[in-house]
Write an enzyme that holds these catalytic residues in place. Sequence first.
Site, PDB file in Angstrom:
ATOM      1  CE1 TYR A  66      -8.818   6.079   6.534  1.00 16.84           C
ATOM      2  CE2 TYR A  66      -9.054   7.889   5.005  1.00 16.84           C
ATOM      3  CZ  TYR A  66      -9.504   6.699   5.527  1.00 16.84           C
ATOM      4  OH  TYR A  66     -10.649   6.130   5.015  1.00 16.84           O
ATOM      5  N   GLY A 218     -10.101  -1.646  -6.133  1.00 13.89           N
ATOM      6  CA  GLY A 218      -9.650  -2.867  -5.470  1.00 13.89           C
ATOM      7  C   GLY A 218      -8.865  -2.612  -4.203  1.00 13.89           C
ATOM      8  CG  PHE A 220      -4.538  -1.920   1.056  1.00 13.97           C
ATOM      9  CD1 PHE A 220      -3.585  -0.919   1.204  1.00 13.97           C
ATOM     10  CD2 PHE A 220      -5.672  -1.868   1.844  1.00 13.97           C
ATOM     11  CE1 PHE A 220      -3.759   0.109   2.111  1.00 13.97           C
ATOM     12  CE2 PHE A 220      -5.865  -0.847   2.771  1.00 13.97           C
ATOM     13  CZ  PHE A 220      -4.901   0.141   2.897  1.00 13.97           C
ATOM     14  N   PRO A 222      -4.976  -3.989  -6.134  1.00 12.52           N
ATOM     15  CG  PRO A 222      -3.651  -2.293  -7.029  1.00 12.52           C
ATOM     16  CD  PRO A 222      -3.646  -3.394  -5.999  1.00 12.52           C
TER      17      PRO A 222
END
Length: 290
Positions: A66, A218, A220, A222
């Site tokens: 990340y 959800g 990227f 939502p």
Amino acid sequence: MNMFPAPLPGGTWPLGDLTVTRFGYGAMQLAGPGVMGPPADRSGALAVLREAADLGITHIDTSSAYGPRVTNQLIREALDPYPEPLHVVTKVGATRDAHGGWPPARDPESLRRSVSENLETLGLEVLDVVNLRLGNAQGPQPGSLAEPFETLAGLQQQGLIRHLGVSNATAEQVAEAQAIAPIACVQNMYNLAYRHDDKLIDELAEQGIAYVPFFPLGGFSPLQSAALSAVATRLDTAPMSVALAWLLQRSPNILLIPGTSSVAHLRENVAGAGLSLSGEDLAELDNIGR
Ligand SMILES: NC(=O)c1ccc[n+]([C@@H]2O[C@H](COP(=O)([O-])OP(=O)(O)OC[C@H]3O[C@@H](n4cnc5c(N)ncnc54)[C@H](OP(=O)(O)O)[C@@H]3O)[C@@H](O)[C@H]2O)c1
């Protein structure tokens, strides 16, 4: 860290011999756009991590992929020296390319390098839990995990890793991993609207193994659903709160790692996940993913 935070919704669950709060925090979206580079608001990102610890969250999910390295560095800056109950769960098995892609990196040398990089960037001598990330951006893909999982089991035997898990895995790969070494958790995509793992979740619950849905809100994009909004309106709460409460009520082995870059959303999610959903609410929500 606040020594006496209010109890978090959902209580706790074991990850091997460790105990974590079922309400955790996923750090991925603290990196820059596309999970590349530093965040635009660095002090805001540090504040979210400190707030998570202050609220009593003891499970933080991350990966040296990340940023790359960015979220691990933020976690270390915000929380090292780590309070005793806090456990950082990381993952290996993918790297980053110049375009922000996530090419697999599961050969033994890449896995050893990733474990070292996670130890160094988090400032730890032992990683509490390491998930082997399988498949690709389209989801789990069939195929043996024996070579990479045996490499991680070897690093565990060397004392660099306390517990192992798998991520983005098929049920067959979960079983194959368990034949090589015990696993503490499975981290796969799952939420109200995406329920491919219903059977796997129930099987893992019977074995006392944690199931940690990624993209619980959800991801990227939502979650959006008329049925979800209708239940939230009826209960006078936010749809995200309903989505998290539904996961906590779905099965006791589900651990939440919702991501947010906002202290306000973090507080809202913690407060909202404790919502008690009635049989009628659950029946309506269950229809979304069917
Ligand atoms: N194993 C894997 O392959 C894998 C893949 C993806 C992710 N993960 C892990 O899973 C964790 C969770 O996934 P995720 O963060 O991508 O997705 P997520 O938790 O499903 O959703 C995060 C998104 O929801 C928004 N959000 C959060 N609370 C909100 C609220 N109360 N109201 C409105 N919007 C809200 C966030 O925006 P704001 O920032 O504006 O709040 C963010 O855009 C990650 O952090 C990562 O650790 C693992």
